[in-house]
Design a protein around this motif. Structure first.
Motif, mmCIF file in Angstrom:
data_model
loop_
_atom_site.group_PDB
_atom_site.id
_atom_site.type_symbol
_atom_site.label_atom_id
_atom_site.label_comp_id
_atom_site.label_asym_id
_atom_site.label_seq_id
_atom_site.Cartn_x
_atom_site.Cartn_y
_atom_site.Cartn_z
ATOM 1 N N GLU A 26 -34.045 25.970 -26.756
ATOM 2 C CA GLU A 26 -35.806 26.359 -26.888
ATOM 3 C C GLU A 26 -36.717 25.445 -26.097
ATOM 4 O OE1 GLU A 26 -37.657 26.167 -30.926
ATOM 5 O OE2 GLU A 26 -36.119 28.059 -31.005
ATOM 6 N N THR A 27 -35.906 23.649 -25.724
ATOM 7 C CA THR A 27 -36.056 22.895 -25.545
ATOM 8 C C THR A 27 -36.027 22.713 -23.834
ATOM 9 O OG1 THR A 27 -35.775 21.104 -27.732
ATOM 10 C CG2 THR A 27 -35.747 20.173 -25.557
ATOM 11 N N VAL A 33 -34.857 24.441 -17.937
ATOM 12 C CA VAL A 33 -33.493 24.573 -17.398
ATOM 13 C C VAL A 33 -32.609 26.299 -18.575
ATOM 14 C CG1 VAL A 33 -31.156 23.368 -18.560
ATOM 15 C CG2 VAL A 33 -32.792 22.657 -17.752
ATOM 16 N N SER A 34 -31.979 26.761 -17.364
ATOM 17 C CA SER A 34 -31.817 28.218 -17.591
ATOM 18 C C SER A 34 -30.427 28.070 -18.863
ATOM 19 C CB SER A 34 -31.759 29.168 -16.865
ATOM 20 O OG SER A 34 -31.017 30.416 -17.089
ATOM 21 N N VAL A 35 -30.533 28.237 -20.190
ATOM 22 C CA VAL A 35 -29.544 28.780 -21.202
ATOM 23 C C VAL A 35 -28.525 29.408 -20.912
ATOM 24 C CG1 VAL A 35 -28.843 28.568 -23.337
ATOM 25 C CG2 VAL A 35 -29.896 26.859 -22.272
ATOM 26 N N MET A 138 -32.249 15.068 -27.176
ATOM 27 C CA MET A 138 -33.073 15.378 -26.500
ATOM 28 C C MET A 138 -34.813 15.172 -25.387
ATOM 29 S SD MET A 138 -31.009 18.268 -25.705
ATOM 30 C CE MET A 138 -32.572 19.210 -24.529
ATOM 31 N N GLU A 139 -35.165 14.041 -26.595
ATOM 32 C CA GLU A 139 -36.128 14.106 -26.426
ATOM 33 C C GLU A 139 -36.410 12.158 -25.749
ATOM 34 O OE1 GLU A 139 -39.110 14.077 -29.724
ATOM 35 O OE2 GLU A 139 -38.883 16.288 -29.618
ATOM 36 N N LYS A 140 -35.735 11.873 -26.084
ATOM 37 C CA LYS A 140 -35.376 10.449 -25.720
ATOM 38 C C LYS A 140 -34.405 9.576 -24.892
ATOM 39 C CE LYS A 140 -37.738 8.934 -29.594
ATOM 40 N NZ LYS A 140 -37.766 8.092 -31.375
#
Length: 155
Positions: A26-27, A33-35, A138-140
Motif C-alpha cells: 500500500e505504501t 511504485v507498482s508492486v 519505509m517512512e524514514k
C-alpha cells in the motif's frame, strides 16, 4: 513506472493475514511504485532464495523482504539473501537500528535488517516482520532514499 516485488518470510503468515506485506504494498503504491508481485514463503533458506531469484527474473527495480531478520534460530532471511547481494549498503542497517533504538529501546540490537544490490543491480531491502518496523523503515529510510540509491548505482 518503478516496479517492486515483496517477499514475506513467515511460518505463521499467509497472504490473507500478511499485515506487513500489505502495508509495504500500500505504501509503495501510494508513492507511485507498482508492486508486480507479493508472495509469502516459510522460514527456509531454499524457499527464500528460490522465490527471491524468481523475483529477480521478473526484473523489478526493488525487492523488499520482510520477516526472518532477527536472531531466533528460525530467522534465516539474512543467511538466505546475503549471498545473493554483491553490494551491501551498511548504512541502511546501521540507521535502521539507530532509529529503532529510539523507538523500541535495546530490543533493536537484535535486528539484522540489511540493504544492498543483487547481481542484476536491483535494490534489495530485508526488513523485520513487524508492521511497525516496516513502517519505520519505509517512512524514514526507504521512501526518502530509494530513487537516489538506484540513480547512484546506475552511474
Amino acid at each position: 513506472m518503478t516496479t517492486a516485488a515483496i517477499l514475506t518470510v513467515s511460518d505463521s503468515r499467509h497472504r490473507s493475514n500478511d499485515g506487513s506485506g500489505a502495508y509495504i504494498e500500500e505504501t509503495l503504491t501510494a508513492h507511485h511504485v507498482s508492486v508486480s508481485q507479493r508472495v509469502v514463503v516459510i522460514d527456509d533458506v531454499v524457499d527464500i532464495q528460490s522465490q527471491f531469484l524468481q523475483f529477480e527474473q521478473t526484473n523489478p527495480a526493488i525487492i523488499i523482504t520482510n520477516g526472518g531478520t532477527g536472531i531466533a534460530m528460525r530467522d534465516v532471511t539474512i543467511q538466505a539473501i546475503m549471498p545473493l547481494l554483491n553490494i551491501t549498503i551498511p548504512g541502511f542497517g546501521e540507521a535502521f537500528r539507530e532509529i529503532s533504538l529510539e523507538e523500541i529501546g535495546t530490543r533493536a540490537l537484535a535486528s539484522r535488517a540489511i540493504a544492498g544490490f543483487n547481481q542484476r543491480n536491483q535494490l534489495c531491502y530485508c526488513l523485520p516482520g513487524s508492521t511497525n518496523a516496516c513502517r519505520t523503515a519505509m517512512e524514514k529510510l526507504i521512501l526518502p532514499e530509494w530513487q537516489h540509491l538506484l540513480f547512484e548505482r546506475q552511474k
